[in-house]
Design a protein around this motif. Structure first.
Motif, PDB file in Angstrom:
ATOM      1  N   SER A  52       0.850  -1.193   0.000  1.00  0.00           N
ATOM      2  CA  SER A  52       0.000   0.000   0.000  1.00  0.00           C
ATOM      3  C   SER A  52       0.882   1.237   0.000  1.00  0.00           C
ATOM      4  O   SER A  52       2.071   1.161   0.295  1.00  0.00           O
ATOM      5  CB  SER A  52      -0.919   0.010   1.226  1.00  0.00           C
ATOM      6  OG  SER A  52      -0.167   0.080   2.432  1.00  0.00           O
ATOM      7  N   PHE A  53       0.274   2.356  -0.351  1.00  0.00           N
ATOM      8  CA  PHE A  53       0.993   3.625  -0.259  1.00  0.00           C
ATOM      9  C   PHE A  53       0.029   4.726   0.137  1.00  0.00           C
ATOM     10  O   PHE A  53      -1.172   4.650  -0.112  1.00  0.00           O
ATOM     11  CB  PHE A  53       1.730   3.965  -1.571  1.00  0.00           C
ATOM     12  CG  PHE A  53       0.848   4.097  -2.786  1.00  0.00           C
ATOM     13  CD1 PHE A  53       0.226   5.304  -3.099  1.00  0.00           C
ATOM     14  CD2 PHE A  53       0.653   3.023  -3.629  1.00  0.00           C
ATOM     15  CE1 PHE A  53      -0.577   5.426  -4.228  1.00  0.00           C
ATOM     16  CE2 PHE A  53      -0.141   3.132  -4.766  1.00  0.00           C
ATOM     17  CZ  PHE A  53      -0.763   4.343  -5.064  1.00  0.00           C
ATOM     18  N   GLU A  54       0.566   5.721   0.807  1.00  0.00           N
ATOM     19  CA  GLU A  54      -0.196   6.904   1.196  1.00  0.00           C
ATOM     20  C   GLU A  54       0.466   8.115   0.556  1.00  0.00           C
ATOM     21  O   GLU A  54       1.681   8.262   0.602  1.00  0.00           O
ATOM     22  CB  GLU A  54      -0.213   7.071   2.717  1.00  0.00           C
ATOM     23  CG  GLU A  54      -0.811   5.885   3.475  1.00  0.00           C
ATOM     24  CD  GLU A  54      -0.659   6.040   4.976  1.00  0.00           C
ATOM     25  OE1 GLU A  54      -0.317   7.154   5.421  1.00  0.00           O
ATOM     26  OE2 GLU A  54      -0.863   5.047   5.694  1.00  0.00           O
ATOM     27  N   SER A  55      -0.326   8.964  -0.047  1.00  0.00           N
ATOM     28  CA  SER A  55       0.253  10.073  -0.795  1.00  0.00           C
ATOM     29  C   SER A  55      -0.383  11.399  -0.427  1.00  0.00           C
ATOM     30  O   SER A  55      -1.602  11.520  -0.326  1.00  0.00           O
ATOM     31  CB  SER A  55       0.073   9.834  -2.298  1.00  0.00           C
ATOM     32  OG  SER A  55       0.477  10.968  -3.042  1.00  0.00           O
ATOM     33  N   SER A  56       0.480  12.386  -0.189  1.00  0.00           N
ATOM     34  CA  SER A  56       0.021  13.772  -0.122  1.00  0.00           C
ATOM     35  C   SER A  56       0.748  14.588  -1.190  1.00  0.00           C
ATOM     36  O   SER A  56       0.904  15.799  -1.064  1.00  0.00           O
ATOM     37  CB  SER A  56       0.264  14.372   1.275  1.00  0.00           C
ATOM     38  OG  SER A  56       1.654  14.447   1.558  1.00  0.00           O
ATOM     39  N   LEU A  57       1.220  13.884  -2.238  1.00  0.00           N
ATOM     40  CA  LEU A  57       1.814  14.591  -3.371  1.00  0.00           C
ATOM     41  C   LEU A  57       0.761  15.499  -3.989  1.00  0.00           C
ATOM     42  O   LEU A  57      -0.401  15.117  -4.127  1.00  0.00           O
ATOM     43  CB  LEU A  57       2.323  13.587  -4.417  1.00  0.00           C
ATOM     44  CG  LEU A  57       3.442  12.639  -4.008  1.00  0.00           C
ATOM     45  CD1 LEU A  57       3.826  11.735  -5.183  1.00  0.00           C
ATOM     46  CD2 LEU A  57       4.666  13.400  -3.518  1.00  0.00           C
ATOM     47  N   ARG A  58       1.168  16.685  -4.384  1.00  0.00           N
ATOM     48  CA  ARG A  58       0.225  17.639  -4.959  1.00  0.00           C
ATOM     49  C   ARG A  58       0.465  17.858  -6.447  1.00  0.00           C
ATOM     50  O   ARG A  58      -0.224  18.642  -7.090  1.00  0.00           O
ATOM     51  CB  ARG A  58       0.312  18.964  -4.196  1.00  0.00           C
ATOM     52  CG  ARG A  58      -0.109  18.827  -2.730  1.00  0.00           C
ATOM     53  CD  ARG A  58       0.003  20.130  -1.985  1.00  0.00           C
ATOM     54  NE  ARG A  58       1.399  20.533  -1.857  1.00  0.00           N
ATOM     55  CZ  ARG A  58       1.777  21.745  -1.442  1.00  0.00           C
ATOM     56  NH1 ARG A  58       0.863  22.653  -1.136  1.00  0.00           N
ATOM     57  NH2 ARG A  58       3.050  22.052  -1.333  1.00  0.00           N
ATOM     58  N   LYS A  59       1.444  17.151  -6.972  1.00  0.00           N
ATOM     59  CA  LYS A  59       1.739  17.205  -8.398  1.00  0.00           C
ATOM     60  C   LYS A  59       2.137  15.804  -8.848  1.00  0.00           C
ATOM     61  O   LYS A  59       2.386  14.921  -8.028  1.00  0.00           O
ATOM     62  CB  LYS A  59       2.893  18.174  -8.677  1.00  0.00           C
ATOM     63  CG  LYS A  59       2.668  19.598  -8.197  1.00  0.00           C
ATOM     64  CD  LYS A  59       3.918  20.450  -8.421  1.00  0.00           C
ATOM     65  CE  LYS A  59       3.747  21.838  -7.833  1.00  0.00           C
ATOM     66  NZ  LYS A  59       4.981  22.668  -8.005  1.00  0.00           N
TER      67      LYS A  59
END
Length: 279
Positions: free
Chosen positions: A238-245
């Motif tokens: 699994s992965f969690e992302s707060s990337l905005r681009k």
């Protein structure tokens, strides 16, 4: 405010190194020879891979105590602060752990408190992608089967709140173990599959989230035979992302030994490997 779905992080390839990658191998006295071998193979493979992706690579290994890991993380922070022009930061932990923590030789390293919180407030990393990869267990539960039987809209903004631009990659789903055995061969199932997919698809045209999505499918559909040969075990990354681009990374294809078969034309020029996420 105009919304764009195609904005991507600026990775400055005009510099010799695009960023810093640090790899931790946290060994345990209780590790079996097979486990030690698999984790070490991952460790060596990813040091080479990150170097080929034009990262400055720092590595730490051994039966490290909690204080030692913290000291090493502080040294990484100092390195980042000395080079504020880096475009991207990667931190990988290989070893053992549980829900929300990494095991050290004498304690537990809290992922959020002892690791993420060190890098989130750094001014030189704000607005830049920070990728954390954890090859550790996240619990004690097993997925098994008996033999009998993302794209996110991006709102351009000048704000850089803590917790933004982060990507956390886990070898297993929350509460479940990750396996050190690999039915297909060397290393661990998760990191070796990630290694293969980055080698093949990190060509500057495939979004990293797309690569990780296909990685989830590949690992979860690859059964792992247990030692008693009575059940197949499965692993769900699994992965969690707060990337905005969008984030596009590139394995340096100028070195022939790093290019996977089929990624070069007859002339030796690099050809894109299109990633199909609709299978």
């Amino acid at each position: 405010m105009e919304i764009s779905i195609n904005e991507s992080y600026k990775i400055d390839y005009s510099h010799e190194k695009i960023g810093l990658a640090v790899v931790f191998l946290s060994e345990m006295k209780s590790d079996s020879p097979e486990t030690k071998k698999a984790l070490l193979e991952d460790y060596e493979d990813f040091k080479k891979l990150f170097a080929d992706m034009r990262f400055d690579v720092k590595s730490y290994s051994g039966e490290m105590k909690f204080s030692t890991v913290v000291e090493n993380l502080e040294a990484v922070l100092e390195e980042i602060q000395r080079n504020p022009l880096i475009s991207c930061f990667i931190c990988m932990f290989i070893g053992h752990g549980g829900p929300g923590f990494i095991n050290t030789a004498d304690g537990k390293l809290d992922i959020h408190e002892n690791i993420l919180s060190k890098f989130m407030p750094q001014d030189c990393l704000k607005g830049k992608p920070k990728i954390f990869i954890f090859q550790t267990c996240r619990g004690t539960r097993h997925n098994f089967d008996s033999l009998a039987c993302s794209g996110t809209l991006t709102v351009p903004t000048v704000l850089n709140p803590e917790g933004s631009d982060m990507l956390l990659c886990y070898a297993s789903w929350q509460g479940f173990v990750s396996y050190c055995v690999n039915t297909k061969g060397k290393g661990t199932c998760y990191l070796q599959e990630l290694h293969s997919m980055l080698r093949k698809f990190a060509d500057g045209t495939n979004h990293l989230i797309d690569i990780l999505t296909v990685l989830n499918r590949q690992v979860s559909s690859s059964p792992i035979m247990n030692s008693q040969r009575t059940d197949y075990f499965y692993q769900m990354p699994s992965f969690e992302s707060s990337l905005r681009k969008k984030l596009f990374l590139l394995v340096d294809q100028r070195m022939p030994e790093t290019a996977p078969t089929g990624d070069r034309g007859d002339s030796g020029d690099f050809q894109s490997s299109q990633l199909n996420v609709n299978v």
